[in-house]
Design an enzyme around this catalytic site. Sequence first.
Site, short mmCIF file in Angstrom:
data_model
loop_
_atom_site.label_atom_id
_atom_site.label_comp_id
_atom_site.label_asym_id
_atom_site.label_seq_id
_atom_site.Cartn_x
_atom_site.Cartn_y
_atom_site.Cartn_z
N HIS A 101 0.87 -1.17 0.00
CA HIS A 101 0.00 0.00 0.00
C HIS A 101 0.92 1.23 0.00
O HIS A 101 2.02 1.18 0.54
CB HIS A 101 -0.87 0.07 1.25
CG HIS A 101 -1.76 -1.10 1.48
ND1 HIS A 101 -1.32 -2.25 2.09
CD2 HIS A 101 -3.07 -1.30 1.20
CE1 HIS A 101 -2.33 -3.10 2.19
NE2 HIS A 101 -3.40 -2.55 1.65
N ASP A 104 2.19 2.13 3.37
CA ASP A 104 3.12 1.18 4.01
C ASP A 104 4.56 1.64 3.84
O ASP A 104 5.37 1.54 4.77
CB ASP A 104 3.03 -0.21 3.35
CG ASP A 104 1.67 -0.83 3.42
OD1 ASP A 104 0.93 -0.51 4.36
OD2 ASP A 104 1.36 -1.65 2.54
N GLU A 232 -10.54 -6.94 -4.67
CA GLU A 232 -10.34 -7.94 -3.61
C GLU A 232 -11.59 -8.00 -2.74
O GLU A 232 -11.81 -7.12 -1.91
CB GLU A 232 -9.12 -7.58 -2.77
CG GLU A 232 -8.81 -8.59 -1.68
CD GLU A 232 -7.54 -8.27 -0.92
OE1 GLU A 232 -7.50 -8.57 0.29
OE2 GLU A 232 -6.59 -7.73 -1.52
N GLU A 268 -8.64 -13.67 -1.50
CA GLU A 268 -7.96 -13.98 -0.24
C GLU A 268 -8.70 -15.10 0.48
O GLU A 268 -9.93 -15.06 0.63
CB GLU A 268 -7.88 -12.75 0.67
CG GLU A 268 -7.21 -13.06 2.00
CD GLU A 268 -6.97 -11.84 2.86
OE1 GLU A 268 -7.08 -11.98 4.10
OE2 GLU A 268 -6.67 -10.76 2.32
N HIS A 271 -10.80 -14.06 3.55
CA HIS A 271 -11.98 -13.29 3.17
C HIS A 271 -13.09 -14.22 2.70
O HIS A 271 -14.27 -13.96 2.94
CB HIS A 271 -11.64 -12.29 2.07
CG HIS A 271 -10.73 -11.19 2.51
ND1 HIS A 271 -10.36 -10.15 1.67
CD2 HIS A 271 -10.10 -10.96 3.69
CE1 HIS A 271 -9.53 -9.34 2.33
NE2 HIS A 271 -9.37 -9.82 3.55
N ASP A 296 -4.34 -13.65 -2.54
CA ASP A 296 -3.72 -13.30 -1.26
C ASP A 296 -3.72 -14.56 -0.43
O ASP A 296 -4.77 -15.02 0.04
CB ASP A 296 -4.49 -12.17 -0.57
CG ASP A 296 -3.92 -10.80 -0.88
OD1 ASP A 296 -3.07 -10.71 -1.78
OD2 ASP A 296 -4.33 -9.82 -0.23
N ASP A 307 -10.65 -11.56 10.60
CA ASP A 307 -9.60 -11.87 9.63
C ASP A 307 -8.27 -12.05 10.36
O ASP A 307 -7.62 -11.08 10.73
CB ASP A 307 -9.53 -10.70 8.64
CG ASP A 307 -8.75 -11.03 7.39
OD1 ASP A 307 -8.32 -12.17 7.24
OD2 ASP A 307 -8.59 -10.12 6.55
N ASP A 309 -5.50 -13.66 9.23
CA ASP A 309 -4.33 -13.56 8.33
C ASP A 309 -3.17 -14.45 8.77
O ASP A 309 -2.03 -13.98 8.90
CB ASP A 309 -3.86 -12.10 8.24
CG ASP A 309 -4.78 -11.24 7.40
OD1 ASP A 309 -5.52 -11.79 6.58
OD2 ASP A 309 -4.76 -10.01 7.56
N ASP A 339 -0.45 -12.47 2.17
CA ASP A 339 -1.15 -11.51 3.03
C ASP A 339 -1.34 -12.18 4.39
O ASP A 339 -2.44 -12.51 4.80
CB ASP A 339 -2.49 -11.12 2.40
CG ASP A 339 -3.14 -9.96 3.13
OD1 ASP A 339 -2.58 -9.49 4.14
OD2 ASP A 339 -4.22 -9.52 2.69
#
Length: 444
Positions: A101, A104, A232, A268, A271, A296, A307, A309, A339
């Site tokens: 991003h 980031d 996404e 993802e 998700h 992802d 989430d 991750d 991710d």
Amino acid sequence: MAEFFPEIPKVQFEGKESTNPLAFKFYDPEEIIDGKPLKDHLKFSVAFWHTFVNEGRDPFGDPTADRPWNRYTDPMDKAFARVDALFEFCEKLNIEYFCFHDRDIAPEGKTLRETNKILDKVVERIKERMKDSNVKLLWGTANLFSHPRYMHGAATTCSADVFAYAAAQVKKALEITKELGGEGYVFWGGREGYETLLNTDLGFELENLARFLRMAVDYAKRIGFTGQFLIEPKPKEPTKHQYDFDVATAYAFLKSHGLDEYFKFNIEANHATLAGHTFQHELRMARILGKLGSIDANQGDLLLGWDTDQFPTNVYDTTLAMYEVIKAGGFTKGGLNFDAKVRRASYKVEDLFIGHIAGMDTFALGFKVAYKLVKDGVLDKFIEEKYRSFREGIGRDIVEGKVDFEKLEEYIIDKETIELPSGKQEYLESLINSYIVKTILELR
């Protein structure tokens, strides 16, 4: 240039018998499968945000992560250090891609103009590092969810000023993604949705979202960006109800606004499960629509409602995921972006490497199992036989549009029995297990 991970050697493939946590057991990047190296089938990518920005903070506790770039107190020094660490990290893991991003990689300034200047300096650092490395950008994106200005959304905000800010931010993110040779650009609408319909003009927000995406498409054309646009999907978190709920919902939205030809999906795993689907379901939906773009790679905890991750370690899931990717023809302008973040208590630098190694091994093994499944055609043969009645007789007439309700009633009205095939779900699930075990046993 000083090393950030001097204690971590370049990670090597040691085979399935290895007990070295800093070695690959199933992922040999140069192994040739179906005419090309395994690394080109999988196209692994590091997520800048989880690997270099996440500090192990959660709603109940302070940061725990021990990271070498945290010794820098100046925001720009820390930004440059993270970039340098990224390239060292990727090279030691033999990962050729990364994703980011905009926020980031560089801190924000007081105005967007100042922020863009700061961002340009970091992009120059990335470009310099790219000259001496094979590390490339898989995709870029803009963070349109963290800053308080986006509390009501970005493209779906109630503020025209915020809409303008978001548009300008995406404009810049597209420019730097193109400048860095990114293969794609992702739109994730974490704040594009609502908490309650009592204060929401749903129709207007959806129309504005379409306007925003159309502007992005038009600008990409004007600057010559040829990367793949990716949506996404995610059903919730941070917003209660998000407009890109799942593949089917997002595709219907794109189709209804004439935007479907410009977008594919970045799927993802976590998700998908938040939407009440399996990872394979979302990949299958994207595949049959011709919209499977990128992944992802992670997994969630099905006992939790958010989430998480986590790094993917479930071979059954990665097998079925890579089955869909192979059936789709493989990745073009997409790949497997991790991710995923290490757990808060896995705070040491080596845990970053171990997490990625685990994910890479799991997807490598999943790919090898899936490749055998596709090559042997065992699932295809079963499905073909299951639907055989539609390839002959009245079924064929249905498919070819030769019958209507009246003719179908005439055909069936005096039939006393109908024979149905068994679904054999238990057999097929055990077959996947057998292929996993067989593949592991055949590996060196």
